[in-house]
Write a protein that holds these residues in place. Structure first.
Motif, PDB file in Angstrom:
ATOM      1  N   ILE A 289       0.853  -1.188   0.000  1.00 30.74           N
ATOM      2  CA  ILE A 289       0.000   0.000   0.000  1.00 30.74           C
ATOM      3  C   ILE A 289       0.895   1.246   0.000  1.00 30.74           C
ATOM      4  O   ILE A 289       1.836   1.329   0.786  1.00 30.74           O
ATOM      5  N   PRO A 290       0.629   2.201  -0.877  1.00 20.95           N
ATOM      6  CA  PRO A 290       1.465   3.411  -0.919  1.00 20.95           C
ATOM      7  C   PRO A 290       1.107   4.364   0.223  1.00 20.95           C
ATOM      8  O   PRO A 290      -0.071   4.713   0.406  1.00 20.95           O
ATOM      9  N   TYR A 291       2.114   4.761   0.987  1.00 22.85           N
ATOM     10  CA  TYR A 291       1.885   5.623   2.140  1.00 22.85           C
ATOM     11  C   TYR A 291       2.645   6.937   2.006  1.00 22.85           C
ATOM     12  O   TYR A 291       3.644   7.033   1.298  1.00 22.85           O
ATOM     13  N   VAL A 292       2.189   7.923   2.755  1.00 18.26           N
ATOM     14  CA  VAL A 292       2.963   9.140   2.994  1.00 18.26           C
ATOM     15  C   VAL A 292       2.891   9.388   4.498  1.00 18.26           C
ATOM     16  O   VAL A 292       1.817   9.359   5.095  1.00 18.26           O
ATOM     17  N   ASP A 293       4.057   9.580   5.102  1.00 15.51           N
ATOM     18  CA  ASP A 293       4.140   9.766   6.543  1.00 15.51           C
ATOM     19  C   ASP A 293       4.357  11.231   6.891  1.00 15.51           C
ATOM     20  O   ASP A 293       5.166  11.926   6.267  1.00 15.51           O
ATOM     21  N   TYR A 294       3.615  11.697   7.891  1.00  9.99           N
ATOM     22  CA  TYR A 294       3.787  13.033   8.471  1.00  9.99           C
ATOM     23  C   TYR A 294       3.767  14.145   7.410  1.00  9.99           C
ATOM     24  O   TYR A 294       4.681  14.973   7.333  1.00  9.99           O
ATOM     25  N   PRO A 295       2.725  14.179   6.577  1.00 11.83           N
ATOM     26  CA  PRO A 295       2.668  15.220   5.546  1.00 11.83           C
ATOM     27  C   PRO A 295       2.482  16.607   6.159  1.00 11.83           C
ATOM     28  O   PRO A 295       1.943  16.756   7.265  1.00 11.83           O
ATOM     29  N   GLU A 296       2.931  17.607   5.436  1.00 14.14           N
ATOM     30  CA  GLU A 296       2.762  18.994   5.865  1.00 14.14           C
ATOM     31  C   GLU A 296       1.546  19.596   5.175  1.00 14.14           C
ATOM     32  O   GLU A 296       1.322  19.381   3.986  1.00 14.14           O
ATOM     33  N   ILE A 297       0.757  20.330   5.949  1.00 15.02           N
ATOM     34  CA  ILE A 297      -0.393  21.060   5.412  1.00 15.02           C
ATOM     35  C   ILE A 297      -0.029  22.539   5.370  1.00 15.02           C
ATOM     36  O   ILE A 297       0.418  23.108   6.369  1.00 15.02           O
ATOM     37  N   LEU A 298      -0.221  23.152   4.215  1.00 13.00           N
ATOM     38  CA  LEU A 298       0.069  24.578   4.066  1.00 13.00           C
ATOM     39  C   LEU A 298      -1.095  25.380   4.636  1.00 13.00           C
ATOM     40  O   LEU A 298      -2.210  25.330   4.125  1.00 13.00           O
ATOM     41  N   ILE A 299      -0.849  26.072   5.734  1.00 13.93           N
ATOM     42  CA  ILE A 299      -1.885  26.870   6.389  1.00 13.93           C
ATOM     43  C   ILE A 299      -2.059  28.208   5.681  1.00 13.93           C
ATOM     44  O   ILE A 299      -3.165  28.645   5.362  1.00 13.93           O
ATOM     45  N   ASN A 300      -0.954  28.869   5.445  1.00 12.09           N
ATOM     46  CA  ASN A 300      -0.932  30.112   4.675  1.00 12.09           C
ATOM     47  C   ASN A 300       0.482  30.260   4.118  1.00 12.09           C
ATOM     48  O   ASN A 300       1.293  29.345   4.252  1.00 12.09           O
ATOM     49  N   GLU A 301       0.789  31.383   3.503  1.00  8.97           N
ATOM     50  CA  GLU A 301       2.100  31.505   2.853  1.00  8.97           C
ATOM     51  C   GLU A 301       3.252  31.509   3.849  1.00  8.97           C
ATOM     52  O   GLU A 301       4.408  31.314   3.465  1.00  8.97           O
TER      53      GLU A 301
ATOM     54  N   PRO B 125       0.929  14.323  12.351  1.00  9.40           N
ATOM     55  CA  PRO B 125       1.773  13.275  12.953  1.00  9.40           C
ATOM     56  C   PRO B 125       1.253  11.858  12.703  1.00  9.40           C
ATOM     57  O   PRO B 125       1.256  11.009  13.601  1.00  9.40           O
ATOM     58  N   PHE B 126       0.788  11.602  11.475  1.00  9.31           N
ATOM     59  CA  PHE B 126       0.178  10.317  11.160  1.00  9.31           C
ATOM     60  C   PHE B 126       0.667   9.786   9.812  1.00  9.31           C
ATOM     61  O   PHE B 126       1.215  10.518   8.994  1.00  9.31           O
ATOM     62  N   ARG B 127       0.399   8.509   9.584  1.00  9.62           N
ATOM     63  CA  ARG B 127       0.609   7.877   8.279  1.00  9.62           C
ATOM     64  C   ARG B 127      -0.703   7.897   7.507  1.00  9.62           C
ATOM     65  O   ARG B 127      -1.760   7.603   8.055  1.00  9.62           O
ATOM     66  N   TYR B 128      -0.632   8.263   6.223  1.00 16.16           N
ATOM     67  CA  TYR B 128      -1.803   8.295   5.354  1.00 16.16           C
ATOM     68  C   TYR B 128      -1.562   7.435   4.115  1.00 16.16           C
ATOM     69  O   TYR B 128      -0.419   7.195   3.723  1.00 16.16           O
ATOM     70  N   VAL B 129      -2.643   7.022   3.461  1.00 16.59           N
ATOM     71  CA  VAL B 129      -2.553   6.362   2.158  1.00 16.59           C
ATOM     72  C   VAL B 129      -2.395   7.450   1.102  1.00 16.59           C
ATOM     73  O   VAL B 129      -3.049   8.493   1.163  1.00 16.59           O
ATOM     74  N   LYS B 130      -1.518   7.197   0.127  1.00 19.32           N
ATOM     75  CA  LYS B 130      -1.332   8.147  -0.986  1.00 19.32           C
ATOM     76  C   LYS B 130      -2.411   7.942  -2.038  1.00 19.32           C
ATOM     77  O   LYS B 130      -2.807   6.808  -2.334  1.00 19.32           O
ATOM     78  N   ASP B 131      -2.849   9.046  -2.650  1.00 22.21           N
ATOM     79  CA  ASP B 131      -3.734   8.929  -3.800  1.00 22.21           C
ATOM     80  C   ASP B 131      -2.903   8.846  -5.077  1.00 22.21           C
ATOM     81  O   ASP B 131      -1.656   8.791  -5.029  1.00 22.21           O
ATOM     82  N   ALA B 132      -3.556   8.842  -6.229  1.00 22.30           N
ATOM     83  CA  ALA B 132      -2.857   8.672  -7.505  1.00 22.30           C
ATOM     84  C   ALA B 132      -1.887   9.814  -7.788  1.00 22.30           C
ATOM     85  O   ALA B 132      -0.926   9.652  -8.550  1.00 22.30           O
ATOM     86  N   GLN B 133      -2.119  10.967  -7.161  1.00 25.55           N
ATOM     87  CA  GLN B 133      -1.232  12.116  -7.355  1.00 25.55           C
ATOM     88  C   GLN B 133      -0.141  12.187  -6.288  1.00 25.55           C
ATOM     89  O   GLN B 133       0.641  13.144  -6.251  1.00 25.55           O
ATOM     90  N   GLY B 134      -0.096  11.190  -5.422  1.00 25.71           N
ATOM     91  CA  GLY B 134       0.927  11.172  -4.384  1.00 25.71           C
ATOM     92  C   GLY B 134       0.581  12.001  -3.155  1.00 25.71           C
ATOM     93  O   GLY B 134       1.422  12.217  -2.287  1.00 25.71           O
ATOM     94  N   GLU B 135      -0.679  12.454  -3.088  1.00 29.91           N
ATOM     95  CA  GLU B 135      -1.124  13.258  -1.951  1.00 29.91           C
ATOM     96  C   GLU B 135      -1.783  12.378  -0.896  1.00 29.91           C
ATOM     97  O   GLU B 135      -2.359  11.331  -1.218  1.00 29.91           O
ATOM     98  N   PRO B 136      -1.728  12.785   0.375  1.00 28.27           N
ATOM     99  CA  PRO B 136      -2.382  11.994   1.422  1.00 28.27           C
ATOM    100  C   PRO B 136      -3.902  12.034   1.295  1.00 28.27           C
ATOM    101  O   PRO B 136      -4.474  13.099   1.061  1.00 28.27           O
TER     102      PRO B 136
END
Length: 211
Positions: A159-171, A178-189
């Motif tokens: 299963i393709p995962y991405v760990d601890y992704p960053e979310i852009l709040i503002n510029e 602080p979690f592991r997520y499954v990646k979608d086809a574009q590589g995003e959590p």
């Protein structure tokens, strides 16, 4: 007495272990309900206090079944068919487990940061445990991964995962999840609809305050 409707299909059950239901959990539960329904599985939210009012958006979500009964009562005659997804288990979940178990049980809220071992309350009930790897997952991710393994027959390690992704709040600001997520086809959590907006809106709160 077990719910007869659940006899011949996979069921994903979150035992709701809190007296309240926060906005984070509501978005996760709605995502689980939609995805379970789309895959032909069932999603039960069990042990829901009678006085707990479901948010309108969640209550209207197709596929959600709310139960005041505990998982012990619902599946009293099929305990051996219940698999507890337990971070402390020693055996990883495999596609073959889909042939053994009918019910996959999760202790809400899995996504606590730091983890509080909420699953310990269910562990005491003696269900067979399986693990989803070493990383902490949100509840919807844990159900998604379990469904991919037992329904789609994808091994855990593929299963393709991405760990601890960053979310852009503002510029000027980012926040690390602080979690592991499954990646979608574009590589995003893969996150529930509305989750990024909730995180941005409540950027001044800690992740644990959003559950």
């Amino acid at each position: 007495m077990a719910d007869q409707k659940l006899q011949h299909t996979k069921a994903f059950v979150v035992e709701h272990l809190d007296p309240e239901l926060g906005p984070w959990s509501a978005l996760e539960y709605a995502a689980i309900a939609r995805e379970s329904y789309a895959s032909g599985a069932r999603f039960l939210l069990s042990s829901v206090p009678a006085e707990l009012q479901m948010p309108a958006d969640l209550a209207a979500t197709q596929g959600l079944e709310v139960e005041q009964r505990s998982v012990e009562d619902i599946f009293a005659d099929r305990k051996e068919k219940v698999c507890l997804l337990d971070p402390a288990a020693t055996t990883e979940l495999s596609p073959e487990d889909g042939d053994i178990f009918e019910v996959f049980l999760f202790g809400g809220i899995l996504g606590d940061d730091p983890p509080r071992d909420r699953t310990s309350e269910l562990r005491k009930k003696g269900y067979t445990g399986r693990r989803l790897g070493p990383k902490q997952m949100t509840t919807d991710t844990a159900v998604r991964v379990t469904r991919m393994i037992v329904h789609d027959r994808v091994p855990l390690e593929e299963i393709p995962y991405v760990d601890y992704p960053e979310i852009l709040i503002n510029e000027h600001e980012r926040t690390e999840m602080p979690f592991r997520y499954v990646k979608d086809a574009q590589g995003e959590p893969i996150m529930p609809a509305g989750m990024v907006d909730l995180i941005k809106k409540d950027a001044d709160k800690g992740v644990g305050d959003l559950f």
